[in-house]
Structures are given as structure tokens and as C-alpha cells.
Design a protein around this motif. Structure first.
Motif, mmCIF file in Angstrom:
data_model
loop_
_atom_site.group_PDB
_atom_site.id
_atom_site.type_symbol
_atom_site.label_atom_id
_atom_site.label_comp_id
_atom_site.label_asym_id
_atom_site.label_seq_id
_atom_site.Cartn_x
_atom_site.Cartn_y
_atom_site.Cartn_z
ATOM 1 N N ARG A 19 45.622 47.675 49.274
ATOM 2 C CA ARG A 19 45.555 48.124 50.674
ATOM 3 C C ARG A 19 44.273 48.873 50.963
ATOM 4 N NH1 ARG A 19 50.606 51.594 50.942
ATOM 5 N NH2 ARG A 19 49.260 52.652 52.475
ATOM 6 N N VAL A 20 43.701 49.532 49.952
ATOM 7 C CA VAL A 20 42.483 50.322 50.175
ATOM 8 C C VAL A 20 41.267 49.692 49.509
ATOM 9 C CG1 VAL A 20 43.704 52.490 50.512
ATOM 10 C CG2 VAL A 20 43.064 51.797 48.194
ATOM 11 N N ASP A 21 41.486 48.636 48.705
ATOM 12 C CA ASP A 21 40.375 47.943 48.057
ATOM 13 C C ASP A 21 40.851 46.522 47.744
ATOM 14 O OD1 ASP A 21 38.306 46.967 46.487
ATOM 15 O OD2 ASP A 21 37.994 48.863 45.429
ATOM 16 N N GLU A 22 40.386 45.543 48.515
ATOM 17 C CA GLU A 22 40.939 44.200 48.434
ATOM 18 C C GLU A 22 40.635 43.498 47.115
ATOM 19 O OE1 GLU A 22 39.416 41.945 51.672
ATOM 20 O OE2 GLU A 22 37.411 41.696 50.797
ATOM 21 N N ARG A 23 39.756 44.026 46.295
ATOM 22 C CA ARG A 23 39.500 43.365 45.006
ATOM 23 C C ARG A 23 40.726 43.405 44.099
ATOM 24 N NH1 ARG A 23 36.807 47.352 40.889
ATOM 25 N NH2 ARG A 23 37.070 49.368 41.912
ATOM 26 N N PHE A 24 41.686 44.285 44.389
ATOM 27 C CA PHE A 24 42.905 44.339 43.594
ATOM 28 C C PHE A 24 43.972 43.358 44.091
ATOM 29 C CE2 PHE A 24 40.847 48.423 42.804
ATOM 30 C CZ PHE A 24 40.826 48.406 41.417
ATOM 31 N N ASP A 25 43.603 42.501 45.033
ATOM 32 C CA ASP A 25 44.476 41.425 45.501
ATOM 33 C C ASP A 25 43.971 40.132 44.870
ATOM 34 O OD1 ASP A 25 45.926 39.484 46.838
ATOM 35 O OD2 ASP A 25 45.716 40.436 48.807
ATOM 36 N N VAL A 26 44.750 39.559 43.960
ATOM 37 C CA VAL A 26 44.320 38.360 43.243
ATOM 38 C C VAL A 26 44.116 37.195 44.198
ATOM 39 C CG1 VAL A 26 45.038 36.672 41.493
ATOM 40 C CG2 VAL A 26 45.363 39.105 41.075
ATOM 41 N N ALA A 27 44.840 37.172 45.310
ATOM 42 C CA ALA A 27 44.653 36.101 46.293
ATOM 43 C C ALA A 27 43.260 36.156 46.910
ATOM 44 C CB ALA A 27 45.717 36.196 47.386
ATOM 45 N N VAL A 28 42.675 37.344 46.953
ATOM 46 C CA VAL A 28 41.335 37.516 47.521
ATOM 47 C C VAL A 28 40.267 37.379 46.446
ATOM 48 C CG1 VAL A 28 39.807 39.111 48.752
ATOM 49 C CG2 VAL A 28 42.246 38.989 49.351
ATOM 50 N N GLU A 29 40.498 38.009 45.286
ATOM 51 C CA GLU A 29 39.525 37.993 44.187
ATOM 52 C C GLU A 29 40.225 37.557 42.901
ATOM 53 O OE1 GLU A 29 36.480 38.107 44.320
ATOM 54 O OE2 GLU A 29 35.879 39.206 46.114
ATOM 55 N N PRO A 30 40.364 36.251 42.677
ATOM 56 C CA PRO A 30 41.130 35.760 41.524
ATOM 57 C C PRO A 30 40.534 36.128 40.175
ATOM 58 C CG PRO A 30 40.023 33.949 42.672
ATOM 59 C CD PRO A 30 39.888 35.148 43.546
ATOM 60 N N ASN A 31 39.242 36.440 40.123
ATOM 61 C CA ASN A 31 38.613 36.782 38.839
ATOM 62 C C ASN A 31 38.588 38.280 38.548
ATOM 63 O OD1 ASN A 31 38.100 34.188 38.010
ATOM 64 N ND2 ASN A 31 35.987 34.148 38.765
ATOM 65 N N GLU A 32 38.976 39.100 39.506
ATOM 66 C CA GLU A 32 38.877 40.543 39.282
ATOM 67 C C GLU A 32 39.679 41.014 38.064
ATOM 68 O OE1 GLU A 32 37.053 44.193 40.109
ATOM 69 O OE2 GLU A 32 36.704 42.246 41.065
ATOM 70 N N PRO A 33 40.881 40.505 37.773
ATOM 71 C CA PRO A 33 41.576 40.950 36.563
ATOM 72 C C PRO A 33 40.795 40.679 35.282
ATOM 73 C CG PRO A 33 43.108 39.828 38.029
ATOM 74 C CD PRO A 33 41.740 39.610 38.587
ATOM 75 N N ASN A 34 39.965 39.622 35.283
ATOM 76 C CA ASN A 34 39.178 39.308 34.091
ATOM 77 C C ASN A 34 38.096 40.341 33.811
ATOM 78 O OD1 ASN A 34 40.654 36.952 33.904
ATOM 79 N ND2 ASN A 34 39.063 35.656 34.820
ATOM 80 N N ARG A 35 37.847 41.212 34.752
ATOM 81 C CA ARG A 35 36.798 42.214 34.610
ATOM 82 C C ARG A 35 37.332 43.520 34.012
ATOM 83 N NH1 ARG A 35 32.529 41.039 38.347
ATOM 84 N NH2 ARG A 35 32.617 43.017 39.459
ATOM 85 N N PHE A 36 38.617 43.491 33.619
ATOM 86 C CA PHE A 36 39.249 44.639 32.970
ATOM 87 C C PHE A 36 39.968 44.154 31.712
ATOM 88 C CE2 PHE A 36 38.678 45.646 37.388
ATOM 89 C CZ PHE A 36 38.180 46.945 37.352
ATOM 90 N N GLY A 37 40.218 45.084 30.812
ATOM 91 C CA GLY A 37 40.781 44.735 29.518
ATOM 92 C C GLY A 37 39.734 44.745 28.422
ATOM 93 N N TRP A 38 38.652 45.479 28.639
ATOM 94 C CA TRP A 38 37.530 45.502 27.707
ATOM 95 C C TRP A 38 37.420 46.848 26.990
ATOM 96 C CZ3 TRP A 38 35.672 40.752 27.227
ATOM 97 C CH2 TRP A 38 35.731 39.881 28.301
#
Length: 643
Positions: free
Chosen positions: A296-315
Motif C-alpha cells: 500500500r505504501v510501496d508498490e514494489r512489494f506487490d508481485v503483480a506489479v513487480e514480479p522480480n522484486e522477491p528475487n532481490r531479497f534472500g541474500w
């Protein structure tokens, strides 16, 4: 509350590892039967059985000589063990002759302009300049050769919004300001410490030039072969080389060149995923839920909007605490999974070796070996060591329990060597971004939540804390094996690894279970070479550390024995091998994290989520730790020292 906020209720979700891979021992010997393993565990309680054999008997059996080392290292911290403290008791307990003090607590101002902590006047701007929430890993580093100055580095893993804000009823009803404040409470803090004398407790410096907050808004540089991969590109970062922020930072490690590593663990819970989206890669990492409202405050946490954003965490991320202007880095060469942390040793030839655990049921233990070698005094070079190297995953081969022992040999199976993927069907980039899927295909051993993995600087052996796995051996899930011998394992165990030639870069090893945790009255427990009646009860080992004489220190998370969590010293050599002694106990609802056994004999721990209880509210808290008069529980870093 713990399950919801720490890991997105993963225990209630389907097991992420649905692979059918059989580990090496199953292939060559056949699966050890449940009856055989239980019989072997009962044998662990018989004098002289299993690893309770005398060192000479173990050596005669062909075990590597390091395990049979006869020396008894003694104690760096001399104390009398405390008794377990009943669960729910709101006290911080230490041995006779010791005192404790909170060094830093959630909300303490550490940057210029940050206000004093005010529970009822929180803002995102204030929190971005204050010490974050739920401190986990802790490092205490020397500063300028002055024994009265140091740098403290702490991770901030997650937030408990019900305990942070009055009237909080869930992310759907949360205000934007509450969501942004919680976001700012994540990340890493670097804070200068000072003390008046070598025996005085530490205090923090409010406006030091060294102080820093790293938050979900801080830019990170991506390194390694996956940097720039199409799997990491987003609309805000079309080159896939700059990521904003770090999430769910759990444990970590301090490198020989003076930086701090931090593991991004349960990042999956921050992303909102469309209900009709089916993606095996997302599912393997548990990214299947509704998120925590951050979209709601940062659309990058919506996978429908940014499908690759989860790949940028877990490092694994690296922060240089000595340079507050430096850009932190995310190292793709170390693989992407739910990192508990990473601890670094040097191999015989000087290469940097990082040991890592993937903290989820039925996931794996990993190792990274750098391509280049450590150079004494060349910090600029050493800062590049984690950017390129070989990545391995562990397979534990048991030799059967007929001998009454839980031990065997093992292999580090290559995932990447010499800059080339060694996993059929996987490109180099995909191995690094979808490391779990790659490891599934090569026969790695499914472990019981492998958390901290660290090499003992005195005896050279590696210790793996497996916290628990109550689904081991249940219907439709992986059964017991020698390295994970108990069905429905609620108390956890500790694996000890001796690598071939005592070399951290070796690709083969010998292993044994040095601890099978739980109530010492339970015959399926095991405590090295000592009588079970002499040890402190211990359950759910999590973070590990070592003192200067080689004793293992274990902090616990989720004690299943009806006591508060605590910190324990464990002898791993000599006639006391396996002797567990409880050093401290943390307050109601809290987890013990980030132990540091300082050279002066003082001990630092992070007291995480005090008062974390399903019924707790700000009006009716379950804990008042650190008892500072604020009326609310505040996660804190604590120093324990001689009174």
C-alpha cells in the motif's frame, strides 16, 4: 504472534521443499528405519554407547583424531550454571557474581536530529534515526586501537506491530504512517560504544560519526554473477544492479577484514501475491501470501506489479561499519535462500570460506569458497572476496545405527565451481537466484531447520545448529535419517563436522551429533561424553558463538521444555565434552540472539521480541523488559559482566 511476524506462519503453510530427492546415504545403503534410529537414540543414553565412548575407543574405531583431542580447554567465563526459569517469568537472570545492563534499546536515538523514544509519538522519520526493532545478530568490533571504544553492529529482523502501536488490529486497518514506521524499524544499526575503564560496562554514543541506520530504503549494490540478471530487473532498476533495502535480517558473521555479514531470512512474508498466480520458484521460497500491507505504501512489494522484486531479497549482505558512507552489498555468489547468516573462516590456502544454513524445515546447509585469497593488510582486495567463488550444498551420509552411533561421512556437492553451473538444466544465474531449486536436484540432505553454522577457531570443527522440525517423519513428509534422527523433533540437535585435512576448503567431511537436545531425563537425548544428569536442559539451539578457549555457546529460540529461552556454554573437547551449562535466561516471550563472548569475559546478547505473547497488548504487556520505566517491552542489546 511469533509465527505470524517472524516467519509469516511458515509452520502452518505447506512445506516449501516438496522435492523427492534422496540423500546420498539413502541411495547407497537404503533408508535407515524409524525403529533402528529410535533404538540407536535410546542407546545414546547407555554408558559408553554412541559418542559417549572414550576418546581412545573412538580413535581405534577410525574416527579422525581431532575429535579424540584429549585436552580440556577450561572456561573463559567462570560461572556457576543457573537453573531454568519457568516460561512466562518476566526477569533477566544471570549467574551469581554477574550484573547486566541494556546497552541499546529499540527507539534509542543514534543519528543527529532523532528524538528521544516516545511510544505514543512514533513516526517513520524518527524511527529511521533510532535503533531498530527486534535486534538479532550482534557484533562488537574494536575501534581505533582504543580498548575504551568499539563499534556495535546489530540486525533488526522483524516487527511486532501489535506491541509497537496501540489499537493495532492488523495490516488491513493499519495507517500508512504505522506501515512506514515498521518498515524503518527493519535493517541494521551501527553504533559507537564507549566505556570509562576496562571493567566498566559499555554505553553508546548518541551522535558519533560512526553511527548509521540501514533500512529498507537504503541502496545496495548487487555483486557476483547474477548481478544484472533478467531475474533481478525491475521497472525502478532496469539494470538489476541496485536494490533498495534489506529485510528480515537474522543472524550474520564478522569477516576477517572487519565487515559484518547479515542474512536475509524470511523475506517471503513481505510480498502480496495474486491468489491465482502459480509460480514454482515463488512457492519454493514461500512467496505465496498476502504480505504485510507494505504494498500500500510501496508498490514494489506487490508481485503483480513487480514480479522480480522477491528475487532481490534472500541474500547475504555485507556492511562496512568502519565506513558509514559506503554502499552495502548483496552477494549473489553466496546463493539465495532463507539465510540464517554467514560465518567466514580462512582455508589453508587463504581463501575465504562462508558457512550458511537455510532456516526452514527440510532445507539445507551450504558453503562458499572464494576464488581469490585473503591478503593481510590489503582491505580493498579483501572486500572483493565474496564476489566470486564456488558454492556447495551438504549431503550427510550415515553409516547406520547398528553401532549405536549417529555419525558418518559427508560431501560438499558443487552447485557452482570455476564460474560454471554444475547443476544440470540450470544456468549460472538461475543456480544463484533459485538456489533452493538447484540444491533440490543434486541430492542434498534435508535438515531440521539448519540455522547458525560456524567453524570453531580453536579446534577447527564446524557446528550446525538444527533448531527443530516437528513435521519430521509425519505423513507425507521426509522421515528420519542419521543426521536428523528424531521424528517430530521439537528440541533440535547440533551437528559437528570435521572437514578432511582440517581444511575449510575441503569437499568431504566426517560428522557426528554432539548434542541431541531436550530434557536430560529423556533417554533419546545425548550430551557428548558426559552423564545426562550433569547438564542443563536445553531446547531449540539457534545462534552459536565460541569463546577464546573453544567452548561452544548456544542461544535458544522457542524452548519446548516449559522454560524461558537462554544462553548456554557447551564444552566440545576433553572429558567435559557435551557438558551444557546455562549462563543466562531472557524474559517472558523473548528469544536469545547474537551472542558475543568478549575478550574481557563479558557477554553480549540480543533480547529479541520480549513480551511476544498472543494475548499481549500495549495496555496489558507480557513483559516490561528492560524495565526502564517506559511501561512497554523494548528489544535490547544487553551486556552481562562481572559485578
Amino acid at each position: 504472534m511469533t509465527c505470524h511476524y517472524r516467519c509469516g506462519s511458515q509452520c502452518a503453510a505447506p512445506v516449501a521443499n516438496r522435492s523427492q530427492n534422496a540423500y546420498f546415504g539413502d541411495v547407497v545403503r537404503g533408508v535407515v528405519s524409524r525403529r533402528g534410529v529410535l533404538a540407536g537414540l535410546v542407546g545414546l543414553g547407555v554408558a559408553g554407547a554412541a559418542l559417549g565412548q572414550a576418546p581412545a575407543a573412538r580413535a581405534a574405531a577410525g574416527d579422525p583424531t581431532p575429535l579424540a583431542a584429549p585436552f580440556d580447554p577450561g572456561h573463559q567465563v567462570d560461572f556457576s550454571a543457573i537453573a531454568p526459569v519457568p516460561a512466562g517469568s518476566d526477569s533477566f537472570d544471570v549467574p551469581a557474581g554477574f550484573a547486566w545492563a541494556a546497552v541499546l534499546s529499540w527507539g534509542d536515538p543514534i543519528l543527529p536530529g532523532a528524538p528521544e523514544f516516545d511510544f505514543d509519538a512514533q513516526t517513520p522519520e524518527a524511527q529511521a534515526g533510532q535503533f531498530g526493532y527486534n535486534n538479532d545478530y550482534v557484533a562488537v568490533l574494536p575501534l581505533a586501537g582504543d580498548e575504551h571504544r568499539a563499534l556495535l553492529v546489530a540486525n533488526h529482523e522483524y516487527t511486532n506491530e501489535e506491541l509497537m502501536f496501540r489499537g493495532f488490529t492488523g495490516s488491513d486497518e493499519a495507517t500508512d504512517e504505522q506501515l512506514l514506521t515498521a518498515m524503518a524499524a527493519h535493517g541494521v544499526s551501527v553504533v559507537e560504544l564507549r566505556r570509562s575503564s576496562a571493567r566498566a560496562p559499555w554505553g553508546y554514543v548518541r551522535h558519533s560519526d560512526h553511527n548509521r541506520r540501514v533500512t529498507p530504503a537504503t541502496p545496495f549494490r548487487v555483486t557476483g554473477a547474477a548481478a544484472g540478471s533478467a531475474l533481478l530487473r525491475t521497472s525502478a532498476d532496469p539494470e538489476g544492479r541496485t536494490v533498495l533495502g534489506t529485510l528480515n535480517n537474522c543472524a550474520g558473521g564478522t569477516t576477517p577484514w572487519g565487515t559484518v555479514l547479515s542474512g536475509e531470512e524470511n523475506f517471503h512474508q513481505y510480498f502480496a501475491v495474486p491468489e491465482d498466480l502459480e509460480d514454482p520458484a515463488l512457492a519454493r521460497y514461500g512467496v505465496t501470501g498476502s504480505g504485510r500491507g507494505w504494498e500500500r505504501v510501496d508498490e514494489r512489494f506487490d508481485v503483480a506489479v513487480e514480479p522480480n522484486e522477491p528475487n532481490r531479497f534472500g541474500w547475504i549482505v555485507e556492511v562496512d561499519p568502519y565506513d558509514p558512507a559506503s554502499t552495502p552489498r548483496k552477494h549473489t555468489a553466496l546463493g539465495r535462500f532463507k539465510h540464517e547468516g554467514a560465518t567466514v573462516s580462512l582455508a589453508a590456502d587463504g581463501r575465504a570460506v562462508a558457512y550458511m544454513g537455510d532456516d526452514e524445515r527440510f532445507d539445507y546447509v551450504y558453503k562458499f569458497v572464494s576464488k581469490e585469497r585473503f591478503r593481510e593488510g590489503d582491505r580493498a582486495h579483501n572486500l572483493t572476496l565474496l564476489e566470486e567463488g564456488d558454492l556447495y550444498v551438504a549431503a550427510f551420509d550415515g553409516d547406520g545405527t547398528e553401532d549405536g552411533r549417529h555419525d558418518g561421512t559427508g560431501r560438499w556437492i558443487p552447485l557452482v565451481t570455476d564460474g560454471v553451473s554444475r547443476v544440470p538444466g540450470f544456468s549460472l544465474e538461475r543456480v544463484l537466484v533459485h538456489t533452493r531449486l538447484a540444491a533440490d536436484t543434486v541430492g542434498a540432505t534435508k535438515m531440521d531447520r539448519p540455522e547458525d553454522v560456524e567453524r570453531n577457531p580453536v579446534n577447527g570443527r564446524v557446528y550446525v545448529a538444527c533448531t527443530n522440525n516437528t513435521q519430521r517423519g509425519t505423513e507425507g513428509r521426509a522421515g528420519v535419517d542419521e543426521a536428523n534422527p528424531r521424528p517430530e523433533n521439537k528440541d533440535g540437535h547440533v551437528v559437528e563436522i570435521t572437514e578432511s585435512g582440517d581444511d575449510a576448503a575441503a569437499t568431504s567431511f566426517w560428522w557426528n551429533l554432539v548434542l541431541v537436545c531436550g530434557d536430560p531425563a529423556d533417554e533419546t537425548t545425548h550430551f557428548g561424553d558426559v552423564d545426562r544428569s550433569l547438564v542443563s536442559p536445553i531446547s531449540c539451539p539457534d545462534n552459536v558463538a565460541f569463546d577464546s578457549v573453544g567452548n561452544l555457546w548456544i542461544s535458544t529460540d522457542g524452548n519446548a521444555l516449559g522454560s524461558n529461552d537462554g544462553l548456554y556454554e557447551v564444552a566440545v573437547d576433553g572429558p567435559r565434552r557435551g557438558l551444557v551449562r546455562q549462563f543466562l535466561s531472557v524474559p517472558a516471550g523473548a528469544e536469545t540472539c547474537g551472542p558475543v563472548i568478549a575478550p574481557d569475559g563479558s557477554v553480549f546478547v540480543a533480547v529479541q521480541h520480549p513480551g511476544e505473547d498472543d494475548e499481549a497488548t500495549p495496555e496489558a504487556p507480557a513483559s516490561l523488559f528492560p524495565y526502564d520505566g517506559s511501561g512497554q517491552p523494548r528489544p535490547s542489546v544487553v551486556q552481562v559482566y562481572r559485578a
